[in-house]
Design a protein around this motif. Sequence first.
Motif, PDB file in Angstrom:
ATOM      1  N   GLU A  66       0.821  -1.221   0.000  1.00 40.92           N
ATOM      2  CA  GLU A  66       0.000   0.000   0.000  1.00 40.92           C
ATOM      3  C   GLU A  66       0.853   1.269   0.000  1.00 40.92           C
ATOM      4  O   GLU A  66       0.598   2.203  -0.764  1.00 40.92           O
ATOM      5  CB  GLU A  66      -0.941  -0.008   1.204  1.00 40.92           C
TER       6      GLU A  66
ATOM      7  N   GLU B 245       2.479   1.712  -3.431  1.00 42.82           N
ATOM      8  CA  GLU B 245       1.517   2.142  -4.448  1.00 42.82           C
ATOM      9  C   GLU B 245       1.117   3.601  -4.261  1.00 42.82           C
ATOM     10  O   GLU B 245       0.909   4.323  -5.236  1.00 42.82           O
ATOM     11  CB  GLU B 245       0.292   1.224  -4.451  1.00 42.82           C
ATOM     12  N   LYS B 246       1.025   4.048  -3.030  1.00 45.09           N
ATOM     13  CA  LYS B 246       0.718   5.457  -2.758  1.00 45.09           C
ATOM     14  C   LYS B 246       1.840   6.347  -3.298  1.00 45.09           C
ATOM     15  O   LYS B 246       1.590   7.360  -3.956  1.00 45.09           O
ATOM     16  CB  LYS B 246       0.538   5.674  -1.251  1.00 45.09           C
TER      17      LYS B 246
ATOM     18  N   ARG C  64       3.956   5.514  -5.646  1.00 44.72           N
ATOM     19  CA  ARG C  64       3.942   5.376  -7.103  1.00 44.72           C
ATOM     20  C   ARG C  64       2.924   6.337  -7.734  1.00 44.72           C
ATOM     21  O   ARG C  64       3.211   6.996  -8.730  1.00 44.72           O
ATOM     22  CB  ARG C  64       3.614   3.934  -7.486  1.00 44.72           C
ATOM     23  N   ARG C  65       1.730   6.433  -7.153  1.00 41.85           N
ATOM     24  CA  ARG C  65       0.706   7.347  -7.678  1.00 41.85           C
ATOM     25  C   ARG C  65       1.197   8.793  -7.636  1.00 41.85           C
ATOM     26  O   ARG C  65       1.001   9.559  -8.581  1.00 41.85           O
ATOM     27  CB  ARG C  65      -0.602   7.199  -6.908  1.00 41.85           C
ATOM     28  N   LEU C  66       1.841   9.169  -6.537  1.00 40.67           N
ATOM     29  CA  LEU C  66       2.381  10.526  -6.392  1.00 40.67           C
ATOM     30  C   LEU C  66       3.450  10.800  -7.452  1.00 40.67           C
ATOM     31  O   LEU C  66       3.448  11.852  -8.100  1.00 40.67           O
ATOM     32  CB  LEU C  66       2.963  10.705  -4.989  1.00 40.67           C
TER      33      LEU C  66
ATOM     34  N   LYS D 299       3.809   9.276 -10.308  1.00 42.62           N
ATOM     35  CA  LYS D 299       3.189   9.286 -11.646  1.00 42.62           C
ATOM     36  C   LYS D 299       2.669  10.681 -11.982  1.00 42.62           C
ATOM     37  O   LYS D 299       2.770  11.122 -13.125  1.00 42.62           O
ATOM     38  CB  LYS D 299       2.041   8.278 -11.726  1.00 42.62           C
ATOM     39  N   ARG D 300       2.107  11.348 -10.992  1.00 38.91           N
ATOM     40  CA  ARG D 300       1.611  12.714 -11.216  1.00 38.91           C
ATOM     41  C   ARG D 300       2.763  13.687 -11.449  1.00 38.91           C
ATOM     42  O   ARG D 300       2.706  14.542 -12.321  1.00 38.91           O
ATOM     43  CB  ARG D 300       0.774  13.181 -10.031  1.00 38.91           C
TER      44      ARG D 300
ATOM     45  N   HIS E 180       7.630   2.986 -14.997  1.00 36.95           N
ATOM     46  CA  HIS E 180       7.383   2.313 -13.727  1.00 36.95           C
ATOM     47  C   HIS E 180       7.708   0.837 -13.848  1.00 36.95           C
ATOM     48  O   HIS E 180       7.209   0.147 -14.735  1.00 36.95           O
ATOM     49  CB  HIS E 180       5.935   2.538 -13.281  1.00 36.95           C
TER      50      HIS E 180
END
Length: 118
Positions: free
Chosen positions: A63, A66-67, A69-71, A73-74, A81
């Motif tokens: 988790e 992934e959090k 990774r999302r940050l 990605k933005r 990735h």
Amino acid sequence: MNIEDQRKVIIVEGTTDKRKIQTIIKEPVDIICTNGTVGTSKLDELAEMLDLREIYVLVDADEAGEKLRRLLKREFPQAEHLYIDRSYREVATAPSQHLASVLLGADISVFTDYLRTN
């Protein structure tokens, strides 16, 4: 060698991830640790430092990873990735052979010893 001299950059979560990857990679690649969290000022600093560089993101399959990774990605939509198998959960504990295959798949040169099966 100065950080700006190395074209490829891998962003990881922790120092154990960094140490594990450093043993596998054959080419000069800068590995940056986020230590699990990245604030706005750190993101701004990274964005400036990593401009025009090949960015790879390799974080844990959990988790928190992934959090992050999302940050990333933005902030770095151009980044590639890389994913470890979810069964390993952490980059630091994933088998070296698996990590070598993941890195090689991204055209990052690795020591061939790590690609051999015993």
